[in-house]
Design an enzyme around this catalytic site. Structure first.
Site, short mmCIF file in Angstrom:
data_model
loop_
_atom_site.label_atom_id
_atom_site.label_comp_id
_atom_site.label_asym_id
_atom_site.label_seq_id
_atom_site.Cartn_x
_atom_site.Cartn_y
_atom_site.Cartn_z
N GLN A 577 0.82 -1.20 0.00
CA GLN A 577 0.00 0.00 0.00
C GLN A 577 0.86 1.26 0.00
O GLN A 577 0.53 2.25 -0.65
CB GLN A 577 -0.92 0.00 1.23
N GLY A 579 4.41 1.35 -0.55
CA GLY A 579 5.69 1.32 -1.22
C GLY A 579 5.78 0.24 -2.27
O GLY A 579 4.86 -0.54 -2.48
N ASP A 716 8.52 -14.55 8.73
CA ASP A 716 8.08 -14.96 7.38
C ASP A 716 9.20 -15.69 6.67
O ASP A 716 9.46 -15.47 5.49
CB ASP A 716 7.64 -13.74 6.57
#
Length: 860
Positions: A577, A579, A716
């Site tokens: 959103q 970058g 992640d």
């Protein structure tokens, strides 16, 4: 994804029926629809078996993807090697062209673990004669399942034409088996049940022989072929050059059946076709080769005799085909059958040259628009030799009008049903929006919130986070149906959480976090102030204790400002959103680097870099996060962590320049490769040796050991977030979440966190605990990806909701949880290490230091 039986399939069948007279042949690549085991179009009474273990494992429970009874069909006794006594039989009532079969074992929610490792298929077109299927190389045994829950689909090459099919489990040792099955294909509109023809012959070319026999014929083959079907009805048309084949791993000339006129002194080849019932035939289409340079041509004439009941018509229909001496390409020759009524057709194909080659013969007929009343025969002897001069048949138009009226009525009914369904969906969405707003106000637990304290400390970031997630291009929102459960609702259903969930003034998630932590004695960062770097791509990559953050970010940024004009943008790698991440070429960046850092390119050559760019319209919170991320990333210096090289922060847009590895991310890299060994010899794909694979695993463990020493929690870790350089160098990054390519790896829950649940530990999903121990769990999943060469998602047999439900089994610890299976390439010691990463108690999982040391010791 499950195949659903919806309105599209009846409409497709209707269109196929209406266009039957123009369909040239069945297409095996398109004829792949489920025939009704999983969708229940096949009735229970049409499923039978040789035996059953109990009433709850009867044949009717052998439906793919369904869990009726005790979960599958199971035979009464143990299946023994070299016996074919047990079978599951499906009756389709009409002939079908079957191209694909699917099998599954008995899982029953973790209670069962029976499956067929191998099986054979037998089929019948008349219910009495059963034929054993064999592939194009003659093998009858089909590889089945390796566990109880995966669905294994196998193409039938060649496909089969059958009314009834039997699945017969095969074992190499005594074992219990259970099966769930599905058939895929379409209705066999030709109605052909067998053709009788002379055996195909061998052509001896100057350089090699070409075998032109019907190798998959399923009838009797002695001096001729009788009572069977084969290559002339397998849906595969031969190529223009008959010495080639569309099928791999077979001999040259495989697609054609051919005969030479030297073997037929009468000058023709006679083929008889038997059909399932009397039909009204319109055309016959014969696919012929025409390589006249090799003395091969299509037939010059065909004479067809028709049989009704038991009598053959005295006079044939004669069709003369033009001989083509100019175009050597293969072609369909269409023979007009002039609406003859018949249950069998006998055709004599006359040679136009030395050889005659056929690859497909199809018939177009109309079984619904005829009656059995024949017109009176013409007076006088039949003398015609043209298609139009035959005895004609009377067709009753009243049936035609009735049929058309019924079809129109059906179409109107289907349209009305579609309109009603669409209206209900619109109405449901309106209600869903209202209910979702109410739920958003009432829900107090979220996967993205670690604790009440963490939520309080980050109220200033919540607006930016929710705005980012709700507009992400990889958003996956699931409907609020009755069968859907949010993880917070799942938590409340667990007995251990029920009491906390009912207490006023708190949430199950927040209260259970502290109690569980006390039970297993594992501190986690949700108990202290946490700094979560949002990242320009929305990846929330690193979770850092506030004290560590203060120590690292208190120093000056150790990177220099880089001139923007020296960046040349190549392509966008991903976006969020606030970058984007771009692949760029940087000229002269070597001059801006410290002496200890070196590039593998000459100083005068541009360097490939990744540029994280914050959009100029990003809000204040996003800008602060970006600057914090720069401060932290500037301190990370490890051979296996992506290095930040320079920044552009004197003007907008703010940019962070990092390394980029020329071989891209590890997921795409491995998916393009094959393991080195026997399997790679038949493939042109590049290979990776097992030792190189182990070295890459060790590098990832080394990089994570470095991060854990700084109390960094990645959150992640996966192959999509590892980059590959020269000589299999691996560096850990964080680009994966921003790429649409990996959107399916992330689960979005009702406007809240976007999470990689298939890589997450159970405590991260249920309790919001992100620790080094949860990174260890993700490391085990990452190793599993690598050993499968990234050919499938982790837990690919489970949907997202089932993955979340499986975490509940880990919490209960009743030995019903599902683990990732041992990959074929994985040795036992390495799989034990992976299992240790997935231990229920997080303090019992090995540290990255221990994992790295064990991997180094195991290397030769």
């Amino acid at each position: 994804m499950k195949r659903r039986w919806d309105l599209r399939f009846p409409l497709l069948i209707l269109l196929l029926y209406l266009s039957a007279d123009v369909t040239s042949q069945v297409n095996p690549g398109v004829c792949r629809y489920p025939l009704g085991m999983s969708g229940r179009q096949i009735q229970d009474e049409d499923i039978s078996a040789s035996s059953q273990w109990s009433e709850s494992t009867a044949a009717r429970y052998g439906r793919l993807e369904l869990e009726g009874g005790d979960g599958a069909w199971c035979p009464e006794i143990t299946v023994e090697p070299d016996t074919l006594k047990e079978f599951l039989q499906i009756d389709l009532h009409s002939l079908h062209f079957i191209t694909l079969v699917g099998t599954q074992g008995r899982h029953a929610g973790g209670i069962g673990n029976e499956f067929a490792q191998m099986y054979q298929i037998k089929y019948s077109r008349d219910g009495s004669r059963w034929i054993s299927w064999r592939n194009r190389q003659g093998r009858q045994v089909i590889e089945g399942n390796r566990n109880a829950y995966d669905i294994v689909l196998k193409d039938l090459e060649p496909p089969i034409i059958a009314r009834s099919v039997r699945f017969m489990p095969v074992t190499d040792h005594s074992m219990n088996v259970c099966m769930r099955v599905e058939l895929y294909g379409c209705e066999w509109l030709d109605g052909l049940v067998s053709y009788n023809a002379p055996v195909g012959e061998q052509m001896n070319l100057p350089s090699f022989p070409v075998y032109l026999n019907d190798s998959v014929y399923d009838g009797a083959v002695i001096h001729s072929m009788t009572e069977g079907l084969g290559q002339l009805t397998d849906g595969m048309c031969g190529l223009d050059d008959f010495t080639q084949s569309q099928v791999y791993n077979v001999w040259l000339g495989y697609d054609y059946v051919a005969w030479t006129n030297e073997s037929f002194p009468n000058g023709y080849v006679e083929i008889m076709f038997e059909f399932d019932r009397t039909r009204n035939f319109t055309t016959m289409k014969v696919h012929c080769n025409n390589m006249f340079t090799w003395h091969v041509k299509a037939f010059r004439q065909v004479s067809c005799y028709f049989r009704t009941e038991s009598d053959w018509e005295a006079s044939p229909l004669v069709f003369r085909a033009g001989v083509d001496n100019d175009d050597p390409s293969a072609r369909f020759v269409t023979v007009n059958l002039a609406n003859h009524m018949a249950s069998a057709i006998k055709c004599q194909f006359y040679f136009a040259d030395t050889w005659m080659m056929f690859s497909e013969i199809t018939f177009q007929s109309d079984t619904a628009m005829y009656n059995t009343t024949l017109a009176p025969p013409k007076t006088g002897p039949p003398t015609s030799t043209q298609p139009g001069d035959h005895p004609t048949h009377k067709v009753d138009d009243s049936n035609t009008r009735i049929l058309i009226g019924c079809l129109v009525a059906i179409i109107f009914i289907l349209v009305a049903i579609i309109v009603i369904i669409l209206w209900r969906q619109v109405w449901q969405k309106m209600i869903e929006k209202v209910s979702r707003r109410m739920l958003d106000d009432e829900l107090t637990a979220s996967l993205s919130i670690q604790s009440e304290r963490f939520a309080h400390n980050h109220n200033n970031l919540s607006t930016a986070t929710s705005e980012l997630e709700s507009n992400a291009t990889y958003e996956r929102i699931f409907p609020l149906g009755s069968d859907y459960q949010e993880p917070s609702q799942l938590i409340c259903k667990l007995p251990e959480f029920a009491q906390n969930a009912e207490e006023p003034g708190g949430t199950a998630a927040s209260k259970s976090t502290s109690t569980t932590a006390a039970q297993d004695g594992v501190p986690h960062y949700a108990e202290a102030d946490i700094v979560n770097l949002q990242g320009v791509t929305g990846s929330n990559t690193y979770a850092i204790p506030a004290i560590t953050m203060d120590l690292l970010s208190g120093k000056d940024v150790a990177v220099e400002e880089f001139p923007r004009k020296l960046l040349t943008f190549k392509e966008k790698l991903g976006e969020g959103q606030f970058g984007e991440v771009h692949l760029c070429e940087a000229e002269g960046i070597q001059e801006f680097m410290a002496e200890e850092f070196s590039f593998d390119v000459d100083e005068d050559q541009p360097v490939l870099v990744a540029v994280k760019m914050l959009r100029a319209d990003a809000n204040k919170n996003a800008r602060n996060d970006f600057l914090k991320e720069i401060k932290i990333m500037s301190r990370l210096k490890d051979p296996n962590i992506i290095r930040m090289l320079a920044v552009c922060i004197y003007s907008d847009p703010l940019c962070m320049i990092t390394e980029y590895m020329e071989n891209g991310d590890l997921n795409q890299f491995l998916s393009r490769h094959q393991p080195q060994g026997q399997l790679s010899s038949v493939s042109s794909a590049p290979t990776v040796s097992f030792s190189d694979l182990c070295d890459m695993v060790t590098q990832i463990a080394s990089g994570m050991k470095y991060l854990s020493s700084l109390n960094f929690v990645h959150r992640d870790l996966a192959t999509r977030n590892c980059l590959v350089g020269k000589s299999y160098t691996i560096k850990i990054a964080d680009f994966g979440m921003s790429r649409n390519l990996y959107s399916s790896d992330y689960y979005r829950i009702q406007g809240r966190a976007v999470l990689p649940i298939r890589w997450m530990s159970w405590e991260s999903i249920l309790l919001g605990k992100f620790t080094t121990a949860s990174d260890v769990w993700a490391f085990g999943v990452t190793v599993w990806e690598m050993l499968t060469f990234c050919k499938e998602q982790p837990y690919s047999q489970l949907n997202d909701e089932q993955v979340i439900e499986n975490t509940g089994e880990f919490f209960r610890d009743q030995k019903r949880q599902i683990y990732l299976p041992q990959p074929v390439l994985c040795p036992d010691p390495l799989y034990k290490t992976m299992l240790s990463c997935w231990r229920r108690n997080s303090k019992e999982r090995p540290s990255f230091q221990e994992i790295h040391r064990a991997l180094l010791e195991s290397q030769p």
